[in-house]
Design an enzyme around this catalytic site. Sequence first.
Site, short mmCIF file in Angstrom:
data_model
loop_
_atom_site.label_atom_id
_atom_site.label_comp_id
_atom_site.label_asym_id
_atom_site.label_seq_id
_atom_site.Cartn_x
_atom_site.Cartn_y
_atom_site.Cartn_z
CE1 TYR A 145 -3.15 2.89 0.45
CE2 TYR A 145 -3.67 2.10 2.64
CZ TYR A 145 -3.89 2.97 1.62
OH TYR A 145 -4.84 3.94 1.75
CE LYS A 173 -6.12 1.49 -0.94
NZ LYS A 173 -6.59 1.57 0.43
O1 LIG Z 1 -9.30 1.62 3.24
C1 LIG Z 1 -8.36 1.96 2.55
O2 LIG Z 1 -7.25 1.46 2.70
C2 LIG Z 1 -8.53 3.06 1.60
N1 LIG Z 1 -7.62 3.93 1.56
C3 LIG Z 1 -7.62 5.14 0.82
C4 LIG Z 1 -7.16 6.16 1.81
O3 LIG Z 1 -6.34 5.80 2.63
O4 LIG Z 1 -7.57 7.31 1.75
C5 LIG Z 1 -8.94 5.42 0.20
C6 LIG Z 1 -9.62 4.20 -0.30
O5 LIG Z 1 -10.91 4.53 -0.70
C7 LIG Z 1 -9.71 3.16 0.76
#
Ligand SMILES: O=C(O)C1=N[C@H](C(=O)O)C[C@H](O)C1
EC number: 4.3.3.7
Length: 305
Positions: A145, A173
């Site tokens: 992420y 992500k």
């Molecule tokens: O839950 C998550 O991980 C998400 N992260 C993003 C964020 O951190 O803003 C946005 C996403 O819609 C979901």
Amino acid sequence: METSLDATAEQPRGLWLPLITPFRDGELDAASLRRLIAHYARAPLDGLILGATTGEGLTLDEAELERLVMLTADALAASDRKLPVYLGLSGSDTRKLVKTLARTAHWPIDGVLIACPYYTRPSQRGLVLHFEAAADATARPILIYNIPYRTGVNLQNEAMLRLAERANIVGVKDCCADPAQTAELLRLRPPGFAVLTGEDALAFDALSRGCDGAILASAHLETEAFAAMMHRLQAGDRLGGATEWQRLADLPKLLFAEPSPAPVKYALWRRGLIDSPEVRLPMTPVSPTLAAAIDARMLPGLSAA
Ligand SMILES: O=C(O)C1=N[C@H](C(=O)O)C[C@H](O)C1
């Protein structure tokens, strides 16, 4: 080290929902969670992520995380829908993360979402070593992420591509907020390394540019329309995708007008999907102004009455 109980999610693709964690009177709300899972098990989703940002994962202790995972697995089994489930397991202490990965090895999940270590701003080498240590500590698929505006550090493409060589680092992500960095990653990534956007407001652009899917808190609402937009774009129907997006584009603005996930939880509560819009501190409930705007978007008849 145990392997995943259901290895259907080797390369995450499509529309994934970072599920909110329902609370009531300070506790995990099992009844609302079962209702949510039953609802989303019927939706055109490709996977669920528990305990991520939207799931307020940083406020859950390990016992709560385990209960969340077990309740979800039971509810999915009851729904008869095979949906891969990833769990957000982040942290800024590599040793602690490695221990957590070992302790959770028997939990019924299909993969883990791991954010870059936050606050300490390690070097690119430190980031690579952090994710390599995680990859060594679990046989499960890992989705990186990358969200510099939250963590304070950007995992650059050179480091990302090095990590993409690892068999169980299956994708990212991507919330790097730099279209050039994303475009370069899409061009250079090895086959099988998935790039999913996590930027709700930019979902249309990211999917148009070739991202393999999206992880969107906004897709708690209008899930069908988000899936339709993605499917049209993936089928090469840009105009059809744009038409769907025109109906959706105001939703991320509304749901991120104040710190997430309070707006999403408010909307789900108004829809009757959860019994309380409660969030845990330091998150706070939506303001009356935003609540009225969400009502007007979701329940136009009701708010006009
Ligand atoms: O839950 C998550 O991980 C998400 N992260 C993003 C964020 O951190 O803003 C946005 C996403 O819609 C979901």
